[in-house]
Design a protein around this motif. Sequence first.
Motif, PDB file in Angstrom:
ATOM      1  N   SER A   1      35.709  43.398   5.909  1.00  0.00           N
ATOM      2  CA  SER A   1      34.372  43.496   5.534  1.00  0.00           C
ATOM      3  C   SER A   1      33.932  44.737   5.293  1.00  0.00           C
ATOM      4  O   SER A   1      34.752  45.700   5.035  1.00  0.00           O
ATOM      5  CB  SER A   1      33.460  42.804   6.795  1.00  0.00           C
ATOM      6  OG  SER A   1      33.586  43.938   7.710  1.00  0.00           O
ATOM      7  N   GLY A   2      32.683  44.782   4.738  1.00  0.00           N
ATOM      8  CA  GLY A   2      32.096  46.079   4.453  1.00  0.00           C
ATOM      9  C   GLY A   2      31.994  46.937   5.647  1.00  0.00           C
ATOM     10  O   GLY A   2      32.355  48.244   5.340  1.00  0.00           O
ATOM     11  N   ALA A   3      31.542  46.499   6.676  1.00  0.00           N
ATOM     12  CA  ALA A   3      31.331  47.458   7.787  1.00  0.00           C
ATOM     13  C   ALA A   3      32.852  47.948   8.269  1.00  0.00           C
ATOM     14  O   ALA A   3      32.963  49.063   8.417  1.00  0.00           O
ATOM     15  CB  ALA A   3      30.643  46.283   9.137  1.00  0.00           C
TER      16      ALA A   3
ATOM     17  N   GLU B   1      25.326  55.700  -0.212  1.00  0.00           N
ATOM     18  CA  GLU B   1      25.299  54.672  -1.190  1.00  0.00           C
ATOM     19  C   GLU B   1      24.917  55.254  -2.606  1.00  0.00           C
ATOM     20  O   GLU B   1      23.642  55.585  -2.559  1.00  0.00           O
ATOM     21  CB  GLU B   1      24.357  53.492  -0.845  1.00  0.00           C
ATOM     22  CG  GLU B   1      24.828  52.649   0.634  1.00  0.00           C
ATOM     23  CD  GLU B   1      23.466  51.898   1.256  1.00  0.00           C
ATOM     24  OE1 GLU B   1      23.124  50.985   1.025  1.00  0.00           O
ATOM     25  OE2 GLU B   1      22.779  52.603   1.854  1.00  0.00           O
TER      26      GLU B   1
ATOM     27  N   ASN C   1      33.838  50.887   6.166  1.00  0.00           N
ATOM     28  CA  ASN C   1      33.130  52.276   6.478  1.00  0.00           C
ATOM     29  C   ASN C   1      33.828  52.669   7.669  1.00  0.00           C
ATOM     30  O   ASN C   1      33.996  53.679   7.780  1.00  0.00           O
ATOM     31  CB  ASN C   1      31.687  51.851   6.540  1.00  0.00           C
ATOM     32  CG  ASN C   1      31.061  51.764   5.147  1.00  0.00           C
ATOM     33  OD1 ASN C   1      31.660  52.156   4.158  1.00  0.00           O
ATOM     34  ND2 ASN C   1      29.993  50.823   4.981  1.00  0.00           N
TER      35      ASN C   1
ATOM     36  N   PHE D   1      22.148  52.022   4.731  1.00  0.00           N
ATOM     37  CA  PHE D   1      23.084  50.931   5.352  1.00  0.00           C
ATOM     38  C   PHE D   1      24.314  50.751   5.374  1.00  0.00           C
ATOM     39  O   PHE D   1      24.784  50.670   4.063  1.00  0.00           O
ATOM     40  CB  PHE D   1      22.292  49.477   4.834  1.00  0.00           C
ATOM     41  CG  PHE D   1      22.646  48.180   5.820  1.00  0.00           C
ATOM     42  CD1 PHE D   1      22.188  47.888   7.064  1.00  0.00           C
ATOM     43  CD2 PHE D   1      24.045  47.674   5.389  1.00  0.00           C
ATOM     44  CE1 PHE D   1      22.758  46.712   7.881  1.00  0.00           C
ATOM     45  CE2 PHE D   1      24.393  46.587   6.212  1.00  0.00           C
ATOM     46  CZ  PHE D   1      23.954  46.164   7.300  1.00  0.00           C
ATOM     47  N   HIS D   2      25.193  50.999   6.303  1.00  0.00           N
ATOM     48  CA  HIS D   2      26.743  50.982   6.240  1.00  0.00           C
ATOM     49  C   HIS D   2      27.215  49.891   7.226  1.00  0.00           C
ATOM     50  O   HIS D   2      28.333  49.808   7.136  1.00  0.00           O
ATOM     51  CB  HIS D   2      27.194  52.221   6.633  1.00  0.00           C
ATOM     52  CG  HIS D   2      26.702  53.430   5.815  1.00  0.00           C
ATOM     53  ND1 HIS D   2      26.938  53.459   4.347  1.00  0.00           N
ATOM     54  CD2 HIS D   2      25.678  54.546   6.223  1.00  0.00           C
ATOM     55  CE1 HIS D   2      26.370  54.398   3.892  1.00  0.00           C
ATOM     56  NE2 HIS D   2      25.609  55.104   4.771  1.00  0.00           N
ATOM     57  N   GLY D   3      26.478  48.860   7.914  1.00  0.00           N
ATOM     58  CA  GLY D   3      26.848  47.787   8.639  1.00  0.00           C
ATOM     59  C   GLY D   3      26.777  48.021  10.028  1.00  0.00           C
ATOM     60  O   GLY D   3      25.750  48.525  10.385  1.00  0.00           O
TER      61      GLY D   3
ATOM     62  N   ASP E   1      29.811  54.457  -0.311  1.00  0.00           N
ATOM     63  CA  ASP E   1      29.655  53.102  -0.090  1.00  0.00           C
ATOM     64  C   ASP E   1      29.253  52.227  -1.133  1.00  0.00           C
ATOM     65  O   ASP E   1      27.722  52.211  -1.237  1.00  0.00           O
ATOM     66  CB  ASP E   1      28.798  52.998   1.156  1.00  0.00           C
ATOM     67  CG  ASP E   1      28.511  51.556   1.892  1.00  0.00           C
ATOM     68  OD1 ASP E   1      29.034  50.724   1.042  1.00  0.00           O
ATOM     69  OD2 ASP E   1      27.889  51.487   2.847  1.00  0.00           O
TER      70      ASP E   1
ATOM     71  N   LYS F   1      31.503  43.404  -0.553  1.00  0.00           N
ATOM     72  CA  LYS F   1      30.724  41.847  -0.796  1.00  0.00           C
ATOM     73  C   LYS F   1      31.477  41.046  -1.938  1.00  0.00           C
ATOM     74  O   LYS F   1      31.849  40.108  -1.558  1.00  0.00           O
ATOM     75  CB  LYS F   1      29.302  42.231  -0.984  1.00  0.00           C
ATOM     76  CG  LYS F   1      28.714  42.719   0.304  1.00  0.00           C
ATOM     77  CD  LYS F   1      27.191  42.732   0.059  1.00  0.00           C
ATOM     78  CE  LYS F   1      26.506  42.819   1.332  1.00  0.00           C
ATOM     79  NZ  LYS F   1      26.377  44.298   1.957  1.00  0.00           N
TER      80      LYS F   1
ATOM     81  N   VAL G   1      29.636  49.057  -1.012  1.00  0.00           N
ATOM     82  CA  VAL G   1      29.991  47.644  -0.722  1.00  0.00           C
ATOM     83  C   VAL G   1      29.037  46.656  -1.351  1.00  0.00           C
ATOM     84  O   VAL G   1      29.348  45.507  -1.681  1.00  0.00           O
ATOM     85  CB  VAL G   1      29.646  47.539   1.036  1.00  0.00           C
ATOM     86  CG1 VAL G   1      29.504  46.151   1.201  1.00  0.00           C
ATOM     87  CG2 VAL G   1      30.937  48.135   1.378  1.00  0.00           C
ATOM     88  N   GLN G   2      27.721  47.103  -1.757  1.00  0.00           N
ATOM     89  CA  GLN G   2      26.638  46.289  -2.440  1.00  0.00           C
ATOM     90  C   GLN G   2      26.668  46.659  -3.785  1.00  0.00           C
ATOM     91  O   GLN G   2      26.425  45.671  -4.802  1.00  0.00           O
ATOM     92  CB  GLN G   2      25.468  46.405  -1.784  1.00  0.00           C
ATOM     93  CG  GLN G   2      24.224  45.566  -2.297  1.00  0.00           C
ATOM     94  CD  GLN G   2      23.110  45.410  -1.247  1.00  0.00           C
ATOM     95  OE1 GLN G   2      22.180  44.595  -1.755  1.00  0.00           O
ATOM     96  NE2 GLN G   2      23.249  45.269   0.015  1.00  0.00           N
TER      97      GLN G   2
ATOM     98  N   GLU H   1      20.294  47.471   1.245  1.00  0.00           N
ATOM     99  CA  GLU H   1      19.259  47.037   2.348  1.00  0.00           C
ATOM    100  C   GLU H   1      17.998  48.085   2.462  1.00  0.00           C
ATOM    101  O   GLU H   1      17.096  47.347   2.737  1.00  0.00           O
ATOM    102  CB  GLU H   1      20.173  47.018   3.631  1.00  0.00           C
ATOM    103  CG  GLU H   1      21.448  46.171   3.568  1.00  0.00           C
ATOM    104  CD  GLU H   1      20.936  44.754   3.232  1.00  0.00           C
ATOM    105  OE1 GLU H   1      20.194  43.854   3.551  1.00  0.00           O
ATOM    106  OE2 GLU H   1      21.674  44.198   2.203  1.00  0.00           O
TER     107      GLU H   1
HETATM  108  C1  LIG Z   1      26.365  44.722   3.335  1.00  0.00           C
HETATM  109  C2  LIG Z   1      26.704  45.857   3.247  1.00  0.00           C
HETATM  110  C3  LIG Z   1      27.317  46.577   4.388  1.00  0.00           C
HETATM  111  C4  LIG Z   1      28.136  45.970   5.436  1.00  0.00           C
HETATM  112  O1  LIG Z   1      29.254  44.725   4.860  1.00  0.00           O
HETATM  113  P1  LIG Z   1      29.417  43.794   5.685  1.00  0.00           P
HETATM  114  O2  LIG Z   1      30.598  42.798   4.925  1.00  0.00           O
HETATM  115  O3  LIG Z   1      28.403  42.797   6.044  1.00  0.00           O
HETATM  116  O4  LIG Z   1      30.022  44.107   7.187  1.00  0.00           O
HETATM  117  C5  LIG Z   1      27.892  47.985   4.383  1.00  0.00           C
HETATM  118  N1  LIG Z   1      27.390  48.722   3.374  1.00  0.00           N
HETATM  119  C6  LIG Z   1      26.533  48.251   2.422  1.00  0.00           C
HETATM  120  C7  LIG Z   1      25.848  49.125   1.501  1.00  0.00           C
HETATM  121  C8  LIG Z   1      26.158  46.867   2.374  1.00  0.00           C
HETATM  122  O5  LIG Z   1      25.136  46.548   1.472  1.00  0.00           O
END
Ligand SMILES: *Cc1c(COP(=O)(O)O)cnc(C)c1O
Length: 408
Positions: free
Chosen positions: A105-107, A191, A110, A139-141, A224, A266, A226-227, A196
């Motif tokens: 996962s993203g969290a 990010e 990180n 937002f990092h999780g 980060d 994601k 992730v998004q 978020e």
């Molecule tokens: C969604 C998100 C996360 C967390 O990802 P999860 O898969 O929900 O744990 C971490 N960083 C960013 C920038 C995100 O948008």
Amino acid sequence: MNAQEVIGLEQNHVLGVYGRAPFVLARGEGSTLYDTEGRAYLDCVAGIAVNALGYQDVGVAEAIGESLASGMLHVSNLYHTAPHAQLAQLLCATSFADKVHFCNSGAEANEGAFKFARRYGRAHGRDEKVEILAFTNAFHGRTMGALAATPRPKYQDPFKPLMPGVRFAEFNNLASARAQMDETICAIVVEPIQGEGGIHAATPGFLAGLRALANQYDALLIYDEVQCGVGRTGTLWAHQGYCKADDTCACDRGCQYEPDILTAAKPLAAGLPIGAILMRQRVADTIHKGDHGSTFAGGLLVTHVAQHVVSRVAQPEFLAAVESKGRLLRDLLEEINSPHVLEIRGRGLMVGLELDVDTAEVIRCGYEQGLILVNAGPNVLRLVPPLVMTEGEIHEVAARLYSVLHAL
Ligand SMILES: *Cc1c(COP(=O)(O)O)cnc(C)c1O
């Protein structure tokens, strides 16, 4: 089961940490979702920037089929498997990275990045080189470490004490970041485009300045993505768009926008759970056997599907289409010309509309107009549709949003 029965069952038995939309989704095709009553919705959320290839994608289904044909869904990281190795190679070939570590996962990506950064810090400094610098609005999780770097009282306060060793500076304020720097910092995490936090892009000068600060203090720069990663902004990795837009970037002497670690998750495996930590060799050199791991991570199915997603999205024509569709979407949103829209922000198909009203009502009206929307903070409407959404559908999204915003 009808919609009311499903919603009733959930209310009785599922922990209520989510406020869910008042319908039950039954199937999807392309960029359209259908609920159990047969209503169609144009999807501007894509499972929160996950479903880059939309729904019922033939290539994704084929990749799943190929993977299942091996008969192995899981074998453990104690054994070599081809999809895992091939995905890592592909991620390195399309980025700054030399090595990749997979997670779920993203969290988790990180969390792993923070662990690797502390390992690096100890290897390169003294035992105090373990501090992490993060930014306002980030937002990092939701796990303990990632949460410690996510400075929002609503998310953090009920769960204190958090992981120590995180400090904060103001996003897009280089002087504020510089004021927090010293030899105890092992990593800066940012990010490139905050999701978020309301769709705020880092300025080129901020990212390049963080790169320089990281170099100066022998700290790692962690992006980060992730998004914003995996094609969302019109380049495979969001930071590559900064380099592309800057003629003065001396990439041959070390790109001034490249990180040491990048976290992705994601959209990587078309909705299957995966995370990836991409890193340079000098980070990998400080990590040893047994330092980190996860039972499920990098499994055969997810890595094979992710290979398919990344190879599709990385094609120049695909990325160029994301860029031009993003421009079209932002142009059409400008034309809505509603007094409730204060600002339109974003890159590619990661767009935020800052409103002067609470987004809850807008999202509710969107459902009535056949539009699935999500917020990013109380006043920002976020549009992160499937990257395969067509131009015709983008026109339709804008037309429906016009009705919603002008009816307020
Ligand atoms: C969604 C998100 C996360 C967390 O990802 P999860 O898969 O929900 O744990 C971490 N960083 C960013 C920038 C995100 O948008």
